[in-house]
Design a protein around this motif. Structure first.
Motif, PDB file in Angstrom:
ATOM      1  N   ARG A   1      -1.044  10.842  -0.560  1.00  0.00           N
ATOM      2  CA  ARG A   1      -2.322  11.126  -0.008  1.00  0.00           C
ATOM      3  C   ARG A   1      -3.092  12.452  -0.114  1.00  0.00           C
ATOM      4  N   ILE A   2      -4.354  12.438   0.253  1.00  0.00           N
ATOM      5  CA  ILE A   2      -5.224  13.701   0.231  1.00  0.00           C
ATOM      6  C   ILE A   2      -5.004  14.443   1.445  1.00  0.00           C
TER       7      ILE A   2
ATOM      8  N   ALA B   1      -7.581   3.100   4.411  1.00  0.00           N
ATOM      9  CA  ALA B   1      -8.169   4.261   4.770  1.00  0.00           C
ATOM     10  C   ALA B   1      -7.476   5.314   3.780  1.00  0.00           C
ATOM     11  N   ASN B   2      -8.504   6.250   3.279  1.00  0.00           N
ATOM     12  CA  ASN B   2      -7.744   7.186   2.263  1.00  0.00           C
ATOM     13  C   ASN B   2      -8.537   8.275   1.968  1.00  0.00           C
ATOM     14  N   ASN B   3      -9.846   8.417   2.306  1.00  0.00           N
ATOM     15  CA  ASN B   3     -10.839   9.441   1.906  1.00  0.00           C
ATOM     16  C   ASN B   3     -10.598  10.686   2.438  1.00  0.00           C
ATOM     17  N   MET B   4     -11.208  11.833   1.534  1.00  0.00           N
ATOM     18  CA  MET B   4     -11.217  13.206   2.063  1.00  0.00           C
ATOM     19  C   MET B   4     -11.768  13.402   3.522  1.00  0.00           C
ATOM     20  N   ARG B   5     -12.702  12.753   3.804  1.00  0.00           N
ATOM     21  CA  ARG B   5     -13.470  12.984   4.979  1.00  0.00           C
ATOM     22  C   ARG B   5     -12.593  12.881   6.232  1.00  0.00           C
ATOM     23  N   LEU B   6     -11.433  12.120   6.199  1.00  0.00           N
ATOM     24  CA  LEU B   6     -10.605  12.061   7.381  1.00  0.00           C
ATOM     25  C   LEU B   6      -9.896  13.310   7.820  1.00  0.00           C
TER      26      LEU B   6
ATOM     27  N   GLY C   1      -3.707   3.835  11.496  1.00  0.00           N
ATOM     28  CA  GLY C   1      -2.473   4.096  12.271  1.00  0.00           C
ATOM     29  C   GLY C   1      -1.420   4.949  11.592  1.00  0.00           C
ATOM     30  N   GLU C   2      -1.436   4.684  10.370  1.00  0.00           N
ATOM     31  CA  GLU C   2      -0.238   5.494   9.745  1.00  0.00           C
ATOM     32  C   GLU C   2      -0.481   6.904   9.452  1.00  0.00           C
TER      33      GLU C   2
ATOM     34  N   GLY D   1      -7.066  15.446  17.209  1.00  0.00           N
ATOM     35  CA  GLY D   1      -6.993  14.988  15.408  1.00  0.00           C
ATOM     36  C   GLY D   1      -6.835  16.255  14.685  1.00  0.00           C
ATOM     37  N   GLN D   2      -7.426  17.404  15.015  1.00  0.00           N
ATOM     38  CA  GLN D   2      -7.046  18.583  14.355  1.00  0.00           C
ATOM     39  C   GLN D   2      -5.691  19.070  14.249  1.00  0.00           C
ATOM     40  N   LYS D   3      -5.241  18.950  15.648  1.00  0.00           N
ATOM     41  CA  LYS D   3      -3.533  19.245  15.735  1.00  0.00           C
ATOM     42  C   LYS D   3      -2.895  18.309  14.908  1.00  0.00           C
ATOM     43  N   ARG D   4      -3.265  16.865  14.730  1.00  0.00           N
ATOM     44  CA  ARG D   4      -2.251  16.213  13.678  1.00  0.00           C
ATOM     45  C   ARG D   4      -2.679  16.360  12.204  1.00  0.00           C
ATOM     46  N   THR D   5      -3.939  16.658  11.860  1.00  0.00           N
ATOM     47  CA  THR D   5      -4.332  17.209  10.568  1.00  0.00           C
ATOM     48  C   THR D   5      -3.251  18.436  10.118  1.00  0.00           C
TER      49      THR D   5
END
Length: 374
Positions: free
Chosen positions: A188-189, A285-290, A309-310, A348-352
């Protein structure tokens, strides 16, 4: 162990970067490379910095940057053709033109010379279309493992079979590559926290944005973007607007190209940002923007995919849409409910930052590379 990370940068970014640099092209190779990596374009030094912490001697090569590569060639006494430096690299593979151009030492030849000098244990190519098969064959006696990474349409099979291993953020590419006899793994990215250090505090002044390119790979997204331009206050940043009809509603809302740290700043200024995948992603879903959007603390509104969801929990860490109408409804809802939007953005930020950083990805990559080196 040594690893050479070979990448190519968008020509438009390189043109803009050097035009604003005040004579960067006259500086030596190391200074030019440092300036390019400091810009946070693409994956920048996000691989090399963290691999170095894991004990690798990691070197970044930006092999399509003419002034950078010319500086290296001059400093190392490697001959090259000034004519070849002025020609697009893709012309070297055009039938009838390519054989003539192949006699001119150009960017590919300089990159081969760099790798012969470095003699890395691993050659890690971020652009599978840069080295033709004969160049990879030539490099085999100087490199232990030739690895490629891809998240775009596949080049021809001849190019693919030159690699010992191909990593991809497209889950559906893995079995296709293996069917060709090429070892492949899902990789993954991610997001690099250096971006947050470089940005500092950014005020969120843009309610909803789209930050990205409009190109032949994105044509399916244009009707959605135009619909949103009519139905919501969305603002646009990126490249490719010149390809649109001047009557497109996107044009009036478009604020021009943003690259590297400027791109991250546009995302960070946005309370929400829209994401969409290119067609070759199919239903993944894969891209950098995620990771870029969530990493800077912006609410990501992304097209629904089977594996989303993964990566993130839809509705709690990101928001998914299935149609242009639903995307508009979601945007308008969160414009009216800013606190709800902020809560999802924070999650979302916390997950990243807890699962999707390049520091973590490089631990994964370290294990993958050592396993394939035997």
């Amino acid at each position: 162990m040594k690893i050479a990370i070979v990448d190519t940068y968008y020509a438009a970014f390189l043109k803009t970067h050097y035009a604003a640099s005040g004579g960067l092209q006259r500086q030596d190779f190391q200074d030019q490379r440092d300036a390019l990596l400091a810009s946070c374009f693409g994956t920048s030094d996000f691989y090399s910095r963290h691999l170095q912490k894991l004990g690798w001697d990691a070197q970044d090569l930006i092999v399509n940057c003419v002034p950078l590569q010319v500086a290296w060639a001059d400093e190392n006494g490697v001959p090259y053709s000034k004519l070849a430096m002025q020609l697009p690299h893709r012309l070297f593979r055009v039938p009838m033109i390519g054989p003539w151009l192949a006699a001119l030492p150009g960017l590919m030849e300089i990159a081969v010379a760099q790798l012969k000098t470095l003699k890395p244990d691993v050659l890690y190519c971020q652009d599978l279309s840069f080295f033709p098969p004969h160049a990879l064959r030539e490099l085999r006696e100087h490199v232990r493992l030739i690895v490629g990474q891809i998240a775009c349409p596949l080049p021809s099979n001849d190019f693919l079979r030159g690699y010992d291993l191909i990593l991809t953020s497209f889950p559906h590419f893995v079995p296709r590559l293996r069917a060709l006899g090429v070892a492949s793994e899902y990789f993954r990215i991610g997001f690099d926290t250096r971006v947050l250090e470089e940005l500092g505090s950014v005020e969120k002044t843009v309610p909803i944005s789209f930050v990205g390119g409009i190109s032949r790979h994105h044509t399916n997204a244009i009707p959605t973007l135009e619909y949103l331009a009519r139905e919501t206050p969305i603002q646009f940043y990126g490249y490719g607007v010149g390809a649109l009809d001047r009557g497109s509603p996107i044009v009036a809302r478009h604020h021009g190209e943003v690259w590297g740290l400027g791109m991250y700043r546009a995302l960070a200024r946005s309370r929400m940002t829209l994401n969409r995948h290119i067609g070759v992603a199919e239903n993944n879903a894969n891209n950098m923007r995620l990771y870029e959007a969530t990493g800077v603390g912006t609410l990501l509104i992304t097209d629904e995919k089977d594996n989303l969801g993964e990566l993130f929990e839809p509705g709690k860490e990101v928001v998914a849409y299935t149609s242009k109408e639903e995307a508009a409804e979601v945007i308008l809802h969160f414009l009216e409910h800013p606190r709800e939007a902020e809560d999802i953005a924070r999650a979302g930020q916390k997950r990243t930052l807890s699962e999707h950083t390049y520091e973590m990805r490089m631990i994964e990559l370290n294990d993958i590379l050592k396993r394939h080196m035997g």
